[in-house]
Design an enzyme around this catalytic site. Structure first.
Site, PDB file in Angstrom:
ATOM      1  N   TYR A 154       0.823  -1.209   0.000  1.00  0.00           N
ATOM      2  CA  TYR A 154       0.000   0.000   0.000  1.00  0.00           C
ATOM      3  C   TYR A 154       0.860   1.263   0.000  1.00  0.00           C
ATOM      4  O   TYR A 154       0.440   2.292  -0.497  1.00  0.00           O
ATOM      5  CB  TYR A 154      -0.893   0.049   1.245  1.00  0.00           C
ATOM      6  CG  TYR A 154      -2.201  -0.690   1.128  1.00  0.00           C
ATOM      7  CD1 TYR A 154      -2.243  -2.016   0.713  1.00  0.00           C
ATOM      8  CD2 TYR A 154      -3.403  -0.066   1.457  1.00  0.00           C
ATOM      9  CE1 TYR A 154      -3.443  -2.692   0.636  1.00  0.00           C
ATOM     10  CE2 TYR A 154      -4.603  -0.737   1.387  1.00  0.00           C
ATOM     11  CZ  TYR A 154      -4.614  -2.053   0.965  1.00  0.00           C
ATOM     12  OH  TYR A 154      -5.806  -2.720   0.888  1.00  0.00           O
ATOM     13  N   ASP A 234      -2.834 -18.308   0.063  1.00  0.00           N
ATOM     14  CA  ASP A 234      -3.852 -18.957  -0.781  1.00  0.00           C
ATOM     15  C   ASP A 234      -4.512 -20.109  -0.031  1.00  0.00           C
ATOM     16  O   ASP A 234      -5.730 -20.293  -0.067  1.00  0.00           O
ATOM     17  CB  ASP A 234      -3.262 -19.410  -2.132  1.00  0.00           C
ATOM     18  CG  ASP A 234      -1.965 -20.206  -1.996  1.00  0.00           C
ATOM     19  OD1 ASP A 234      -1.385 -20.231  -0.888  1.00  0.00           O
ATOM     20  OD2 ASP A 234      -1.532 -20.805  -3.000  1.00  0.00           O
ATOM     21  N   ASP A 258      -6.151  -7.301   4.280  1.00  0.00           N
ATOM     22  CA  ASP A 258      -7.305  -6.630   3.672  1.00  0.00           C
ATOM     23  C   ASP A 258      -8.244  -7.684   3.090  1.00  0.00           C
ATOM     24  O   ASP A 258      -9.457  -7.682   3.342  1.00  0.00           O
ATOM     25  CB  ASP A 258      -6.807  -5.679   2.574  1.00  0.00           C
ATOM     26  CG  ASP A 258      -7.948  -5.004   1.839  1.00  0.00           C
ATOM     27  OD1 ASP A 258      -8.891  -4.546   2.514  1.00  0.00           O
ATOM     28  OD2 ASP A 258      -7.906  -4.936   0.593  1.00  0.00           O
TER      29      ASP A 258
HETATM   30  C1  IPM Z   1     -10.312  -1.615   4.312  1.00  0.00           C
HETATM   31  C2  IPM Z   1     -10.576  -0.985   2.977  1.00  0.00           C
HETATM   32  C3  IPM Z   1      -9.442  -0.031   2.652  1.00  0.00           C
HETATM   33  C4  IPM Z   1      -8.170  -0.837   2.591  1.00  0.00           C
HETATM   34  C5  IPM Z   1      -9.624   0.796   1.379  1.00  0.00           C
HETATM   35  C6  IPM Z   1     -10.956   1.526   1.360  1.00  0.00           C
HETATM   36  C7  IPM Z   1      -8.476   1.749   1.165  1.00  0.00           C
HETATM   37  O1  IPM Z   1     -10.738  -1.954   1.999  1.00  0.00           O
HETATM   38  O2  IPM Z   1     -10.194  -0.864   5.300  1.00  0.00           O
HETATM   39  O3  IPM Z   1     -10.228  -2.825   4.376  1.00  0.00           O
HETATM   40  O4  IPM Z   1      -7.859  -1.428   1.565  1.00  0.00           O
HETATM   41  O5  IPM Z   1      -7.458  -0.877   3.590  1.00  0.00           O
HETATM   42 MG    MG Z   2     -10.795  -3.930   2.766  1.00  0.00          MG
END
Ligand code: IPM
Ligand code: MG
Length: 375
Positions: A154, A234, A258
């Site tokens: 990220y 996975d 995520d």
């Molecule tokens: C989460 C969301 C966020 C992320 C997005 C909206 C940036 O999916 O909080 O899980 O990917 O962290």
């Molecule tokens: Mg998310």
């Protein structure tokens, strides 16, 4: 800490930044604030609520999704309560102005919220809502995803498009420090629960994962009571739907977390029920909790915004996590969690968790029902 937050002998006083955000965010946050204030008067502490703009609402008002003032308000408080950000109206803005990339990610990064706790708990009263068969999900599924939140792909650089526009790059990078601190959060959480920790990576392919696994084995030596297993991501995605009860605490890097936390949320069948906490470094000042931001896992649900039908329970349970982790008000937190379970046992449902054809109540009625059951 600000003056407001310092506690004088016998009186406990805290400040909380309240960021309603977009869509149903302000409605569900208002409900959680109401429940928290009831607890405050019941348990004898004071909550200073400090509203601030975030997301599309901030963009509309002042032209940026994360105004500097909002960030400084958050920094001055003991914790942040966030509703939700985003909506179709903002999807076509350049990334830096979009609520998700321009507000949520910088909020996490700037506030140092590296540890994201996403509990997926199936309330017995809602067992039939699970996407899995009852014999697979079992009674009382309860697992915790500990997701690294401020590193990995990220945030790594380089990130972007090549000059000729023919390629794009994102970089997954992790330092030893980043890995160690999130693993400690995972091990400590496991130590307080069933003492099982599953570390999830992609060590058969990724160097950052091999580094993660190596460090994980080192850190494990400090937690002899916790049984550690490693699992490839996975396989974990598959095992979560095959036999979710094998898991208690899962610790993993940002993007895997995520994805897996969304998957885990569906095991409970009710996204409208799931809270989350994003925590910073544990406070070394004795007694004080850890600074954190608390938000429901569900999004801004623009389709039902303003109708008074949104489920406030995920945000109310997030507020309970706030009271526990950031303010150290454990009794109030337990009271809220018990009241929520009781309301569900009594059969109250908002539309999102009601069985087909069954009657449902709105946001306010659900909030009042929780308040009525506080001890
Ligand atoms: C989460 C969301 C966020 C992320 C997005 C909206 C940036 O999916 O909080 O899980 O990917 O962290
Ligand atoms: Mg998310």
């Amino acid at each position: 800490m600000t003056e407001q937050t310092s506690s004088v002998a016998g009186s406990r006083s805290y400040s909380v930044a309240v960021l309603g955000g977009d869509g149903i965010g302000p409605e569900v946050v208002q409900a959680a604030v109401k429940v928290s204030q009831h607890c405050a008067s019941k348990y004898g502490f004071t909550l200073h609520m400090r509203p601030a703009l975030v997301g599309g609402a901030a963009y509309d008002a002042v032209g940026t999704p994360l105004p500097a003032e909002t960030l400084s308000t958050c920094r001055e408080c003991d914790a942040v309560l966030l509703g939700a950000v985003g909506g179709p109206k903002y999807d076509t803005l350049p990334p830096a102005l979009r609520p998700e990339v321009g507000a949520l990610l910088p909020l996490r990064k700037e506030l140092g919220l590296f540890a994201n706790l996403r509990p997926a708990r199936l309330f017995p009263a809602l067992a039939s809502a699970s996407a899995l068969r009852a014999d697979i999900v079992g009674a009382g599924l309860d697992l915790l995803v500990v997701r690294e939140l401020t590193g990995g792909i990220y945030f790594g650089s380089p990130k972007g498009r090549s000059a000729d526009g023919l390629s794009a790059v994102d970089t997954c990078t992790y330092s030893r420090t980043e890995i160690e601190r999130i693993l400690h959060v995972g091990f400590r959480a496991a130590a307080q629960r069933s003492r099982r920790l599953c570390s999830v990576d992609k060590a058969n392919v990724l160097e950052s994962s091999r580094f993660w696994r190596e460090i994980c084995n080192e850190v494990a030596a400090q937690y002899p009571d916790v049984a550690l297993t490693h699992m490839l991501v996975d396989n974990c995605a598959m095992q979560l739907v095959r036999d979710p009860r094998q898991f208690d605490v899962i610790v993993t890097e940002n993007m895997f977390g995520d994805i897996l936390s969304d998957e885990a949320s569906m095991l409970t069948g009710s996204l409208g029920m799931l809270p989350s906490a994003s925590l910073g470094e544990a406070s070394s000042a004795g007694g004080r909790g850890t600074f954190g931001m608390y938000e429901p896992v569900h999004g801004s649900a623009p389709d039902i915004a303003g109708k008074g039908i949104a489920n406030p329970l995920a945000t109310i349970i997030s507020a309970a996590m706030l009271l526990r982790h950031s303010l150290g008000e454990d009794r109030a937190a337990e009271d809220i969690e018990r009241a929520v379970a009781e309301v569900l046992d009594a059969g109250l449902r908002t539309a999102d968790i009601a069985a087909a054809g069954a009657s449902s109540v709105g946001t306010d009625a659900m909030c009042e029902a929780v308040i009525a059951r506080l001890s």
